[in-house]
Design a protein around this motif. Structure first.
Motif, mmCIF file in Angstrom:
data_model
loop_
_atom_site.group_PDB
_atom_site.id
_atom_site.type_symbol
_atom_site.label_atom_id
_atom_site.label_comp_id
_atom_site.label_asym_id
_atom_site.label_seq_id
_atom_site.Cartn_x
_atom_site.Cartn_y
_atom_site.Cartn_z
ATOM 1 N N GLY A 152 11.105 13.422 6.276
ATOM 2 C CA GLY A 152 10.779 12.596 7.244
ATOM 3 C C GLY A 152 10.488 11.137 7.021
ATOM 4 N N THR A 153 10.249 10.283 7.510
ATOM 5 C CA THR A 153 10.265 9.077 7.218
ATOM 6 C C THR A 153 8.933 8.367 7.279
ATOM 7 O OG1 THR A 153 12.429 8.659 8.761
ATOM 8 C CG2 THR A 153 10.869 6.810 8.233
ATOM 9 N N ASP A 154 8.659 8.003 6.019
ATOM 10 C CA ASP A 154 7.277 7.461 5.690
ATOM 11 C C ASP A 154 7.291 6.047 6.607
ATOM 12 O OD1 ASP A 154 6.720 9.637 4.257
ATOM 13 O OD2 ASP A 154 6.757 8.519 2.349
ATOM 14 N N ALA A 155 6.069 5.608 6.914
ATOM 15 C CA ALA A 155 5.988 4.344 7.295
ATOM 16 C C ALA A 155 6.310 3.260 6.419
ATOM 17 C CB ALA A 155 4.499 4.055 7.983
ATOM 18 N N PRO A 214 4.190 -0.686 9.178
ATOM 19 C CA PRO A 214 4.368 -0.890 7.491
ATOM 20 C C PRO A 214 3.659 -2.058 7.258
ATOM 21 C CG PRO A 214 6.731 0.006 8.350
ATOM 22 C CD PRO A 214 5.782 -0.653 9.773
ATOM 23 N N LEU A 215 3.026 -1.927 6.144
ATOM 24 C CA LEU A 215 2.480 -2.971 5.555
ATOM 25 C C LEU A 215 2.895 -3.584 4.021
ATOM 26 C CD1 LEU A 215 -1.254 -2.358 6.010
ATOM 27 C CD2 LEU A 215 0.080 -3.884 7.282
ATOM 28 N N SER A 216 3.139 -4.829 3.633
ATOM 29 C CA SER A 216 4.067 -5.265 2.450
ATOM 30 C C SER A 216 2.807 -5.296 1.373
ATOM 31 C CB SER A 216 4.317 -6.667 2.865
ATOM 32 O OG SER A 216 3.402 -7.549 3.330
ATOM 33 N N VAL A 217 1.953 -4.217 1.182
ATOM 34 C CA VAL A 217 1.073 -4.011 -0.078
ATOM 35 C C VAL A 217 1.832 -3.609 -1.255
ATOM 36 C CG1 VAL A 217 -0.893 -2.941 -0.898
ATOM 37 C CG2 VAL A 217 -0.752 -3.684 1.579
ATOM 38 N N ALA A 218 1.642 -4.353 -2.273
ATOM 39 C CA ALA A 218 2.321 -3.983 -3.564
ATOM 40 C C ALA A 218 2.237 -2.295 -3.876
ATOM 41 C CB ALA A 218 1.891 -4.862 -4.605
ATOM 42 N N PRO A 219 2.969 -1.897 -4.389
ATOM 43 C CA PRO A 219 2.940 -0.571 -5.083
ATOM 44 C C PRO A 219 1.838 -0.217 -5.728
ATOM 45 C CG PRO A 219 5.203 -1.409 -5.310
ATOM 46 C CD PRO A 219 4.476 -2.532 -4.982
ATOM 47 N N LEU A 220 1.255 0.882 -5.635
ATOM 48 C CA LEU A 220 0.008 1.363 -6.445
ATOM 49 C C LEU A 220 0.158 3.000 -6.713
ATOM 50 C CD1 LEU A 220 -2.292 0.372 -3.408
ATOM 51 C CD2 LEU A 220 -2.203 -0.679 -5.664
ATOM 52 N N LYS A 232 3.252 6.464 -6.446
ATOM 53 C CA LYS A 232 3.847 6.476 -5.082
ATOM 54 C C LYS A 232 2.776 6.105 -4.089
ATOM 55 C CE LYS A 232 8.181 7.315 -3.986
ATOM 56 N NZ LYS A 232 8.663 8.762 -4.001
ATOM 57 N N SER A 233 3.062 5.326 -3.298
ATOM 58 C CA SER A 233 2.045 4.898 -2.277
ATOM 59 C C SER A 233 2.756 4.364 -0.847
ATOM 60 C CB SER A 233 1.010 3.645 -2.928
ATOM 61 O OG SER A 233 2.222 2.363 -3.011
ATOM 62 N N SER A 234 1.993 4.603 0.242
ATOM 63 C CA SER A 234 2.538 4.260 1.735
ATOM 64 C C SER A 234 1.217 3.632 2.224
ATOM 65 C CB SER A 234 2.746 5.508 2.507
ATOM 66 O OG SER A 234 3.907 6.140 1.551
ATOM 67 N N THR A 235 1.702 2.447 2.703
ATOM 68 C CA THR A 235 0.520 1.683 3.373
ATOM 69 C C THR A 235 1.094 1.302 4.899
ATOM 70 O OG1 THR A 235 1.284 -0.371 2.363
ATOM 71 C CG2 THR A 235 -0.633 0.700 1.530
ATOM 72 N N TYR A 238 -7.145 -8.468 6.442
ATOM 73 C CA TYR A 238 -7.275 -7.044 6.374
ATOM 74 C C TYR A 238 -6.223 -6.426 5.167
ATOM 75 C CZ TYR A 238 -3.736 -5.845 9.519
ATOM 76 O OH TYR A 238 -2.537 -5.795 10.320
ATOM 77 N N GLU A 239 -5.177 -6.856 5.237
ATOM 78 C CA GLU A 239 -4.261 -6.404 4.349
ATOM 79 C C GLU A 239 -4.642 -6.399 2.834
ATOM 80 O OE1 GLU A 239 -0.037 -6.930 4.468
ATOM 81 O OE2 GLU A 239 0.133 -7.496 6.448
ATOM 82 N N ALA A 240 -4.987 -7.658 2.595
ATOM 83 C CA ALA A 240 -5.705 -8.153 1.176
ATOM 84 C C ALA A 240 -7.007 -7.303 0.881
ATOM 85 C CB ALA A 240 -6.233 -9.546 1.095
#
Length: 352
Positions: A160-163, A281-287, A290-293, A330-332
């Motif tokens: 599947g495709t993650d956001a 999708p959001l451009s939040v740094a990796p956490l 594995k992470s998806s935001t 809100y992204e921050a």
């Protein structure tokens, strides 16, 4: 999964449980799905009539009874996405069945097909109904003739495709994955399974939260319904935001066994939350590992929420932050909350 697909599968499980036939999910998961579906259908006259038919007390035929139950449940899922998320988690729980030395181990449900080891079933309305009603036992017998072995259905990573999916090493396991710094400057194994108490402790405390957040009730965790499943815990916080009223942060945690199981849970959570319209999708740094935001829009409520789904070793964190319709920066704020979550999980793992 779409509401229609969830309704077909869930009603199939309820019917199978009522008739004592194979459900295609574990006993505990089947019981959980049955409880969710029965409690929701019992709220309306149409739903109660459908339940009566499933239990053998109705006047309509089996097909019409199930179609009625599916229609009512689909409407409930569309009105309450949280119900759909809970049903999907139970229906996709990795399970193992032992029946006279035949082992059926896990299955994968994607948007267009259902994969059970070497067997793929296209997701047409007819095939979904048959699969829900007959379970995977028949498929297991077919696979037995092909492979002649006891391990019939092998696990495969969900497709599947993650956001938005990110990791510290471009999607591959980092060399130090599974290691967390402990208080002595060494490393601690973070791929281990948390206990129920540790699963609860891995949820953010008021001290972990940024200023202004208040906890809404104590954190809680429950033991996995069956051996090899994940312990689950949750907690909620609220804050009054300038110009946006009150906003909430909901945290849910899954203390799984191996990292592979945790990654399946993470991907499933991403798929379910990505099913809404206007998922961005959001451009939040990796956490973590594995992470998806992303953000997603809920049309009935005309609201947008921000999400983070992350994995640290064998532990999965789910964070929903919102509403963010008119919330500046809100992204921050999502990044700050998610980092507090990851930090709390890592400290719990390091404390052992």
């Amino acid at each position: 999964m779409e509401p229609t697909e969830l309704a077909v599968l869930a009603v199939g499980v309820v019917t199978a449980m009522a008739t004592g036939t194979a459900t295609g999910v574990g006993e505990a998961a089947g019981a959980a799905v049955t409880e969710l579906v029965r409690s929701r259908l019992a709220r309306t006259e149409r739903g109660r009539a459908a339940l009566a038919g499933i239990d053998g007390g109705g006047t309509s035929g089996p097909e019409r009874t199930q179609a009625q139950a599916q229609a009512v449940l689909r409407e409930e899922i569309e009105a309450d996405p949280e119900l759909g998320r809970q049903l999907a988690l139970h229906l996709n729980t990795p399970t193992t069945y032992n029946r006279d030395s035949v082992v059926i181990d896990r299955s994968t449900i994607s948007r267009s097909h259902i994969s059970l080891g070497p067997i793929t079933v296209n997701k047409t309305p007819g095939s979904l109904a048959v699969l829900a009603l007959t379970g995977v036992l028949l498929l297991a017998l077919v696979a037995l003739g092909v492979y002649g072995g006891t391990r019939l259905i092998a696990d495969d990573d969900p497709r599947g495709t993650d956001a938005q999916e990110s990791g510290a090493s471009g999607g591959k396991a980092a060399p130090d994955e599974g290691k967390a710094a402990d208080s002595a400057g060494g490393t601690a194994d973070r791929t281990r399974a948390l206990t129920v108490a540790q699963t609860r402790d891995a949820l953010p405390t008021p001290k972990d939260m940024p200023p202004g957040w208040s906890q809404e009730g104590p954190a809680d965790a429950v033991e996995a319904e069956q051996a090899g499943a994940c312990h689950e815990g949750d907690t909620r916080y609220a804050m009054t935001a300038s110009g946006s009223g009150s906003v909430r942060a909901e945290f849910q945690i899954f203390g799984c066994t191996p990292p592979t199981q945790a990654e399946r849970v993470r991907k499933q959570l991403v798929r379910e939350q990505s099913g809404y319209d206007r998922t961005t999708p959001l451009s939040v740094a990796p956490l973590g590992d594995k992470s998806s935001t992303f953000t997603y829009y809920k049309e009935p409520e005309d609201s947008t929420n921000a999400m983070a789904v992350l994995r640290v070793g064998s532990t999965v964190g789910w964070l929903r932050f919102g509403e963010v319709n008119d919330l500046p920066g809100y992204e921050a704020q999502l990044d700050e909350l998610a980092r507090a979550f990851v930090g709390r999980i890592e400290r719990t793992l390091a404390d052992g």
